[in-house]
Design an enzyme around this catalytic site. Sequence first.
Site, PDB file in Angstrom:
ATOM      1  N   CYS A 151       0.965  -1.196  -0.045  1.00 26.86           N
ATOM      2  CA  CYS A 151      -0.114  -0.019  -0.016  1.00 26.86           C
ATOM      3  C   CYS A 151       0.826   1.192   0.138  1.00 26.86           C
ATOM      4  CB  CYS A 151      -0.808   0.042   1.162  1.00 26.86           C
ATOM      5  SG  CYS A 151      -0.164  -0.005   2.959  1.00 26.86           S
ATOM      6  N   ASN A 168       2.467   1.529   4.443  1.00 31.43           N
ATOM      7  CA  ASN A 168       2.527   0.104   4.981  1.00 31.43           C
ATOM      8  C   ASN A 168       2.380   0.179   6.530  1.00 31.43           C
ATOM      9  OD1 ASN A 168       5.402  -2.139   5.732  1.00 31.43           O
ATOM     10  ND2 ASN A 168       3.346  -2.635   4.983  1.00 31.43           N
ATOM     11  N   CYS A 222      -1.556   0.800   7.410  1.00 25.59           N
ATOM     12  CA  CYS A 222      -3.030   0.641   7.468  1.00 25.59           C
ATOM     13  C   CYS A 222      -3.397  -0.774   6.835  1.00 25.59           C
ATOM     14  CB  CYS A 222      -3.807   1.798   6.918  1.00 25.59           C
ATOM     15  SG  CYS A 222      -3.508   3.299   7.969  1.00 25.59           S
ATOM     16  N   ARG A 223      -3.382  -0.543   5.435  1.00 26.03           N
ATOM     17  CA  ARG A 223      -4.101  -1.790   4.545  1.00 26.03           C
ATOM     18  C   ARG A 223      -3.124  -2.845   4.347  1.00 26.03           C
ATOM     19  NH1 ARG A 223      -5.163   2.135  -0.305  1.00 26.03           N
ATOM     20  NH2 ARG A 223      -3.284   3.151   0.747  1.00 26.03           N
ATOM     21  N   SER A 224      -1.805  -2.621   4.089  1.00 23.67           N
ATOM     22  CA  SER A 224      -1.167  -3.752   3.683  1.00 23.67           C
ATOM     23  C   SER A 224      -0.762  -4.622   4.891  1.00 23.67           C
ATOM     24  CB  SER A 224       0.200  -3.452   2.854  1.00 23.67           C
ATOM     25  OG  SER A 224       1.246  -2.503   3.416  1.00 23.67           O
ATOM     26  N   ASP A 240      -8.473   3.876   1.114  1.00 19.51           N
ATOM     27  CA  ASP A 240      -7.303   4.288   2.100  1.00 19.51           C
ATOM     28  C   ASP A 240      -8.246   4.786   3.236  1.00 19.51           C
ATOM     29  OD1 ASP A 240      -5.605   5.348   3.612  1.00 19.51           O
ATOM     30  OD2 ASP A 240      -4.697   6.554   1.805  1.00 19.51           O
TER      31      ASP A 240
HETATM   32  P1  4NP Z   1      -1.953   2.733   4.004  1.00 19.22           P
HETATM   33  O1  4NP Z   1      -2.331   4.066   4.648  1.00 19.22           O
HETATM   34  O2  4NP Z   1      -1.331   3.344   2.709  1.00 19.22           O
HETATM   35  O3  4NP Z   1      -2.877   1.932   3.917  1.00 19.22           O
HETATM   36  O4  4NP Z   1      -0.536   2.400   4.983  1.00 19.22           O
HETATM   37  C1  4NP Z   1      -1.939   5.303   4.546  1.00 19.22           C
HETATM   38  C2  4NP Z   1      -1.012   5.542   5.551  1.00 19.22           C
HETATM   39  C3  4NP Z   1      -0.255   6.851   5.779  1.00 19.22           C
HETATM   40  C4  4NP Z   1      -0.762   7.793   4.851  1.00 19.22           C
HETATM   41  C5  4NP Z   1      -1.697   7.448   4.106  1.00 19.22           C
HETATM   42  C6  4NP Z   1      -2.237   6.525   3.868  1.00 19.22           C
HETATM   43  N1  4NP Z   1      -0.049   9.392   5.026  1.00 19.22           N
HETATM   44  O5  4NP Z   1      -0.605  10.088   4.139  1.00 19.22           O
HETATM   45  O6  4NP Z   1       0.855   9.108   5.720  1.00 19.22           O
END
Ligand code: 4NP
Length: 151
Positions: A7, A10, A12-14, A122
């Site tokens: 993602c 790294n 939240c989702r992955s 997201d």
């Molecule tokens: P992820 O979510 O890609 O599922 O880990 C996010 C985590 C952090 C951010 C965006 C999405 N950020 O903007 O810091």
Amino acid sequence: MKVLMVCLGNICRSPLAEGILKKQVQEKGLDWQIDSAGTSGWHVGELPDARSIATAKQYGIDITDQRSRQFQQSDLDTFDLILAMDTSNYNDILRLANSEQATKVKMILNFTYPKENRSVPDPYYNDGFETVYQLLDLACGKIIEEYPNES
Ligand code: 4NP
């Protein structure tokens, strides 16, 4: 079978996808290697988001051993299957891939919704971790069904 979940951050989702697939392969007695990474380096070294940790915990999955790392070009050689959570992750990975490596890169929700190229939403700003969990749980089940003979 070596599977990498990818993602943006790294956190939240992955990490959830990694935890869910690890649990499912363990339940099936499969010896797969599963990891996750982010296309950005924004959260390198951090624990998963507290909301991902809490959601996983509700389903009996502990993801607190995970730390964020950035996706790297060598991952395209190391892994058999590289699963992007959304279209921007997918495009960012493909930019680093040669044509042979590109065949290993797939949108994870195409396992549940073939050819639709749906993205896992997201949840970082908007929440929705339970929805993300359910989408990933179904997709992971399909992944195992598609590769039944991989040890
Ligand atoms: P992820 O979510 O890609 O599922 O880990 C996010 C985590 C952090 C951010 C965006 C999405 N950020 O903007 O810091």
